[in-house]
Design a protein around this motif. Structure first.
Motif, mmCIF file in Angstrom:
data_model
loop_
_atom_site.group_PDB
_atom_site.id
_atom_site.type_symbol
_atom_site.label_atom_id
_atom_site.label_comp_id
_atom_site.label_asym_id
_atom_site.label_seq_id
_atom_site.Cartn_x
_atom_site.Cartn_y
_atom_site.Cartn_z
ATOM 1 N N HIS A 1 0.799 -1.233 0.000
ATOM 2 C CA HIS A 1 0.000 0.000 0.000
ATOM 3 C C HIS A 1 0.826 1.274 0.000
ATOM 4 N N ARG B 1 0.786 7.005 9.721
ATOM 5 C CA ARG B 1 -0.613 7.015 10.144
ATOM 6 C C ARG B 1 -0.727 6.855 11.652
ATOM 7 N N LEU C 1 0.369 -10.763 4.838
ATOM 8 C CA LEU C 1 -0.162 -10.290 3.553
ATOM 9 C C LEU C 1 -0.947 -8.979 3.662
ATOM 10 N N ASP C 2 -1.238 -8.542 4.861
ATOM 11 C CA ASP C 2 -1.901 -7.237 4.975
ATOM 12 C C ASP C 2 -1.001 -6.094 4.541
ATOM 13 N N PRO D 1 -4.441 -10.818 11.342
ATOM 14 C CA PRO D 1 -5.819 -11.171 11.699
ATOM 15 C C PRO D 1 -5.907 -12.516 12.424
ATOM 16 N N GLN E 1 -4.967 -11.919 15.912
ATOM 17 C CA GLN E 1 -6.086 -11.256 16.596
ATOM 18 C C GLN E 1 -7.163 -12.273 16.987
ATOM 19 N N GLN F 1 -3.213 -22.511 -4.103
ATOM 20 C CA GLN F 1 -3.999 -22.120 -5.278
ATOM 21 C C GLN F 1 -4.902 -20.923 -4.981
ATOM 22 N N GLY F 2 -4.292 -19.910 -4.375
ATOM 23 C CA GLY F 2 -5.028 -18.676 -4.142
ATOM 24 C C GLY F 2 -5.813 -18.633 -2.848
ATOM 25 N N VAL G 1 1.229 4.767 -3.030
ATOM 26 C CA VAL G 1 -0.199 4.431 -2.947
ATOM 27 C C VAL G 1 -0.610 3.556 -4.138
ATOM 28 N N THR G 2 -1.474 2.598 -3.853
ATOM 29 C CA THR G 2 -1.957 1.690 -4.887
ATOM 30 C C THR G 2 -2.860 2.439 -5.864
ATOM 31 N N ARG H 1 -5.650 -17.104 -7.838
ATOM 32 C CA ARG H 1 -4.326 -17.041 -7.226
ATOM 33 C C ARG H 1 -3.948 -15.618 -6.791
ATOM 34 N N VAL I 1 -6.724 -12.869 -2.837
ATOM 35 C CA VAL I 1 -6.559 -12.313 -1.488
ATOM 36 C C VAL I 1 -5.676 -11.074 -1.538
ATOM 37 N N ARG I 2 -4.563 -11.221 -2.239
ATOM 38 C CA ARG I 2 -3.623 -10.101 -2.335
ATOM 39 C C ARG I 2 -4.302 -8.863 -2.936
ATOM 40 N N ILE J 1 -6.817 -7.178 -0.685
ATOM 41 C CA ILE J 1 -6.163 -6.339 0.331
ATOM 42 C C ILE J 1 -5.627 -5.053 -0.301
ATOM 43 N N ARG J 2 -5.080 -5.149 -1.493
ATOM 44 C CA ARG J 2 -4.597 -3.928 -2.155
ATOM 45 C C ARG J 2 -5.751 -2.974 -2.458
ATOM 46 N N GLY K 1 -7.469 -2.257 1.496
ATOM 47 C CA GLY K 1 -6.637 -1.924 2.652
ATOM 48 C C GLY K 1 -6.433 -3.119 3.551
ATOM 49 N N PRO K 2 -5.556 -2.976 4.537
ATOM 50 C CA PRO K 2 -5.304 -4.082 5.470
ATOM 51 C C PRO K 2 -6.589 -4.529 6.155
ATOM 52 N N THR K 3 -6.650 -5.799 6.454
ATOM 53 C CA THR K 3 -7.891 -6.378 6.989
ATOM 54 C C THR K 3 -7.839 -6.513 8.503
ATOM 55 N N ILE K 4 -7.043 -5.668 9.148
ATOM 56 C CA ILE K 4 -6.778 -5.896 10.563
ATOM 57 C C ILE K 4 -7.563 -4.975 11.479
ATOM 58 N N GLN L 1 -7.965 -1.659 11.600
ATOM 59 C CA GLN L 1 -7.619 -0.266 11.906
ATOM 60 C C GLN L 1 -8.407 0.613 10.950
ATOM 61 N N ASP M 1 -7.051 2.601 8.102
ATOM 62 C CA ASP M 1 -6.462 1.932 6.948
ATOM 63 C C ASP M 1 -7.512 1.444 5.952
#
Lengths: 547, 101
Positions: free
Chosen positions: A50, A80, A413-414, A425, A428, A473-474, B13-14, B68, B71-72, B75-76, B79-82, B84, B87
């Motif tokens: 990001h 941030r 991966l985040d 996650p 968490q 596989q993803g 930035v993406t 494949r 997920v990546r 997230i891009r 934003g992060p999935t945590i 916050q 984000d």
């Protein structure tokens, strides 16, 4: 702590000016990305999913309150509002702008910090015991030696382009809290000299380091390291990135042959030109005196009363303090693992409070642990309750030091471009599952370590329970490893059972833990001890949902 | 169909190509046919003062990145999935998450 002299100041200033020029040339198009990438990496600047990530060096994890305030300021001004403490005792900012980087480095230099050698195939930040200079079980303070190594390895002309990155860890205590057996070189400083372990590491091909030298006099440490690095630099596999770490060379040659070659090389070196003179070692030692300990009288009764009146405080004292060499002091772990939040993160406001309490109660000194917590190495027991209350006010009083929720987790991966799966996650979710304080205390010491890919930044190989994220596989899957440990009885965990989905992992861990609670001899038998007594197979079945 | 994405040089930035320019919001990414996507990628690979590392994301017929990459790229894009909130790109752009997680 070490204080920059004019050479250090000039060196960092010149490097910053050089990088500022490189950034300007990249922004103007004079440098292509291919040309710029190795330059920015040498200055700790990565491009992640990001944004840019800046990894700031915290030499052997030692920070002053002034430095922590500066880090808080950088988080607030350029990022941030938070930073992420890492397993190499460093700090990462995840949302940095390229154009801001020269200014950030300038600000860091004001407090004697930088981001050099936090990336690239060079000698990285030497890590050490977070309780160095304070621990009751310490026989040799490793910090002066870590500083000697830092000065020797900083832009060492021969070792700036090694086959791969190179990590050194050093402990000086009976209990290994620096994970020396899983480092390229692990040093155990003893009164009679250094034990030198070589060829440890995690990643794709984990190895435990081999003892190749005992009782090495400190005065000869640098020349011996020079010989060890020189053999690696000469024969390390530059043709294959996956086989380029020293562990592969040591494994291929055999530790005895590698040691023989190092000895042979060592004998050819002009040691006097390499080793630090005794007077220099004395000078460096002089930067690491004990603080002038307070003469406040320790009121044991008052502390006991406070613990009876406030059970949460009592629990924090039990879990988050460590035996100090003085009876009236302790070392304090400020947990950065509150339930349900990302491990290792601290907001700028929290950093400011940590700096303030360090000034008020800990002689202005802080440490970063490789477990991603902050340590106050010297705290008078008399001050514990007031310290606790100030930490509690900003959610820094989680009483889980060394417990199941005190997890290591890589950014995963985040954030990370290398990761295959998310780590944070999952951490968490696990911490939510074990949020019950009574349960975590009942479980006792248990280390979970999570990596989002095979590079093992989350140290999964040496977790009592290790978790490795893989891409199938993803789809994110997680392999569970059991039986690893990073202490003086270091062992590598073994993959146990089939891969699990993220949703299945917390329940699987709970079943393993419940089985441990059922099978342990008594409360004194820790999870790792029970696992070693009973064997992994005993726990393997519990990982999977009963049919 | 494909998406063209990259990171902005100045701040990382993406970015997502809209067919006419770049957007920070993946919701505005254009579904490009293969020929158009390849031509845009070739063009942007040389414009290094603006973006870094442009690449194409192959899409499934329902408009999600192929398995494949899913997920990546989720997230891009979001934003992060945590948890916050600062984000969460979807919140910043006032939209729901895009792509299936």
């Amino acid at each position: 702590m070490y204080v920059y002299d004019s050479f250090d100041h000039t060196f960092v200033r010149e490097r910053n000016a050089e990088f500022a020029d490189q950034v300007a040339r990249r922004l103007s198009g004079e440098l292509s990305e291919d040309q710029f990438k190795p330059l920015r990496l040498m200055n700790g600047l990565y491009l992640q999913l990001h944004a840019y990530m800046l990894r700031i060096a915290v030499p052997y994890g030692v920070l002053s309150s002034k430095q922590v305030r500066k880090l808080a300021h950088i988080a607030r001004t350029y990022d941030r509002d938070f930073g992420h403490f890492t397993t190499r005792q460093n700090l990462q900012f995840n949302w940095i702008k390229l154009a801001d980087t020269p200014k950030i480095l300038e600000e860091l230099a004001e407090v004697e910090m930088h981001a050099l050698q936090t990336s690239g195939n060079c000698i990285r930040n030497t890590t050490t015991d977070q309780f160095a200079g304070a621990a009751r079980d310490e026989h040799t303070d490793p910090r002066p030696w870590a500083e000697v190594i830092r000065q020797w390895s900083s832009i060492h002309p021969e070792f700036t382009f090694l086959p791969r990155k190179f990590k050194i860890a050093i402990t000086g205590a009976a209990k290994d809290r620096a994970a020396i057996r899983v480092h390229d070189i692990g040093l155990h400083a003893k009164p009679e000299g250094f034990d030198v372990y070589v060829g440890g590491g995690m990643g794709r091909t984990p190895h435990l380091g081999h003892l190749i030298k005992s009782s090495l006099p400190g005065e000869q440490l640098l020349s011996y390291l020079e010989a060890a690095l020189r053999v690696y630099n000469r024969y390390g596999r530059r043709d294959n990135i996956y086989k380029a770490r020293i562990k592969i060379l040591v494994s291929a040659l055999g530790p005895e042959e590698y040691a023989r070659q190092v000895e042979e090389e060592w004998n050819t070196l002009d040691k006097a030109k390499i080793d630090a003179p005794s007077a220099e070692i004395v000078r460096i030692r002089s930067f690491f005196p004990d603080p002038v300990f307070t003469d406040k009288t320790f009121d044991r009764v008052a502390l006991e009363r406070a613990q009876i009146a406030d059970p949460a405080f009592a629990r924090w004292v039990k879990n988050n303090t460590h035996a100090h060499k003085r009876d009236d002091h302790v070392s304090v772990t400020i947990s950065l693992k509150p339930v349900g939040l990302p491990p290792g993160d601290a907001s700028s406001a929290q950093m400011d409070v940590m700096a303030d309490v360090a000034d008020q109660f800990a002689y202005g000194e802080l440490r970063v642990s490789h477990e991603q917590n902050i340590i106050l190495p010297h705290v008078a027991k008399t001050d514990l309750y007031e310290l606790y209350r100030q930490l509690d006010a900003v959610n820094l009083s989680t009483a889980n030091g060394g417990k199941i929720t005190d997890m290591i987790a890589c950014p995963g991966l985040d954030y990370c471009t290398l990761a295959n799966a998310r780590s944070i996650p999952l951490a968490q979710d696990i911490s939510q599952r074990f949020a019950d304080a009574e349960l975590t205390d009942k479980i006792g010491d248990l280390q979970i370590k999570i990596s989002g890919c095979i590079n093992a930044c989350g140290h999964h190989h040496v977790g009592h329970i290790g978790i490795l994220g893989v891409d199938k596989q993803g789809i994110e899957f997680y392999q569970i490893l059991l039986g690893g440990r990073a202490d003086e009885k270091a062992a590598l965990g073994q993959i146990t059972g089939k891969g699990l989905s993220a949703e299945a992992v917390p329940a699987a861990i709970e079943r393993v833990v419940q089985l441990y609670l059922k099978l342990r001899t008594d409360e004194s038998e820790r999870f790792i001890d029970a696992l070693e007594r009973l064997g992994r197979d005993t726990f393997a079945e519990a990982l999977h949902e009963p049919a | 169909m494909k998406l063209l994405t990259a990171n902005r040089l100045t701040d990382g930035v993406t970015l997502w190509h809209t067919g006419t320019g770049w957007s920070e919001d993946a919701a505005h990414a254009a579904r490009l046919d293969d020929e158009q996507a390849d031509a845009l990628l070739t063009d942007w690979k040389t414009r290094e003062t603006e973006v870094v590392g442009p690449y194409l994301i192959p899409l499934t017929p329902d408009g999600n990145p192929v398995q494949r990459e899913q997920v990546r790229e989720f997230i891009r894009a979001n934003g992060p999935t945590i948890g916050q909130t600062a984000d969460a790109l979807s919140q910043a752009h006032g939209r729901a998450d895009i792509f299936e997680s």
